[in-house]
Design a protein around this motif. Structure first.
Motif, PDB file in Angstrom:
ATOM      1  N   PRO A  36       0.698  -1.178  -0.113  1.00  0.00           N
ATOM      2  CA  PRO A  36      -0.431  -0.647   0.048  1.00  0.00           C
ATOM      3  C   PRO A  36       0.404   1.163  -0.494  1.00  0.00           C
ATOM      4  CG  PRO A  36      -0.300  -0.952   2.017  1.00  0.00           C
ATOM      5  CD  PRO A  36       0.420  -2.108   0.726  1.00  0.00           C
ATOM      6  N   ASP A  37       1.858   0.766   0.611  1.00  0.00           N
ATOM      7  CA  ASP A  37       2.832   2.436   0.794  1.00  0.00           C
ATOM      8  C   ASP A  37       4.132   2.948  -0.294  1.00  0.00           C
ATOM      9  OD1 ASP A  37       1.869   2.849   3.272  1.00  0.00           O
ATOM     10  OD2 ASP A  37       2.955   1.706   4.206  1.00  0.00           O
ATOM     11  N   PHE A  38       3.518   1.259  -1.352  1.00  0.00           N
ATOM     12  CA  PHE A  38       4.509   1.772  -2.803  1.00  0.00           C
ATOM     13  C   PHE A  38       4.008   1.455  -3.609  1.00  0.00           C
ATOM     14  CE2 PHE A  38       7.069   0.558   1.588  1.00  0.00           C
ATOM     15  CZ  PHE A  38       8.326   1.714   0.844  1.00  0.00           C
ATOM     16  N   GLY A  39       3.521   2.143  -4.503  1.00  0.00           N
ATOM     17  CA  GLY A  39       2.602   2.106  -5.645  1.00  0.00           C
ATOM     18  C   GLY A  39       2.799   1.686  -6.932  1.00  0.00           C
ATOM     19  N   SER A  40       3.998   2.077  -7.200  1.00  0.00           N
ATOM     20  CA  SER A  40       4.581   2.328  -8.517  1.00  0.00           C
ATOM     21  C   SER A  40       5.696   0.935  -7.772  1.00  0.00           C
ATOM     22  CB  SER A  40       5.785   3.506  -8.062  1.00  0.00           C
ATOM     23  OG  SER A  40       6.631   3.632  -7.455  1.00  0.00           O
ATOM     24  N   ALA A  41       6.477   0.435  -6.756  1.00  0.00           N
ATOM     25  CA  ALA A  41       6.807  -0.542  -6.854  1.00  0.00           C
ATOM     26  C   ALA A  41       6.490  -1.874  -7.970  1.00  0.00           C
ATOM     27  CB  ALA A  41       7.543  -1.458  -5.494  1.00  0.00           C
TER      28      ALA A  41
END
Length: 56
Positions: free
Chosen positions: A17-22
């Motif tokens: 949820p905190d790293f949408g672009s990963a």
């Protein structure tokens, strides 16, 4: 850990949820963990050689 590997495809992309672009796949994560572990083991081996003055 075994359950995660057993229940997911190696090509499945992880979600956080905190790293949408990963966009890391499970395969990439496992290879990265092996590389990091190997690097740390190499560092420890070098330190051991310095401390006991023996190679190998």
């Amino acid at each position: 850990m075994k359950e995660v590997i057993a229940t997911h495809s190696l090509d499945e992309v992880g979600k956080h949820p905190d790293f949408g672009s990963a966009q890391a796949t499970l395969r990439w994560m496992l290879i990265y963990m092996v590389e990091e572990t190997a690097g740390h083991v190499g560092d420890l081996d070098t330190r051991r050689e310095v401390l006991d003055s023996e190679k190998g």
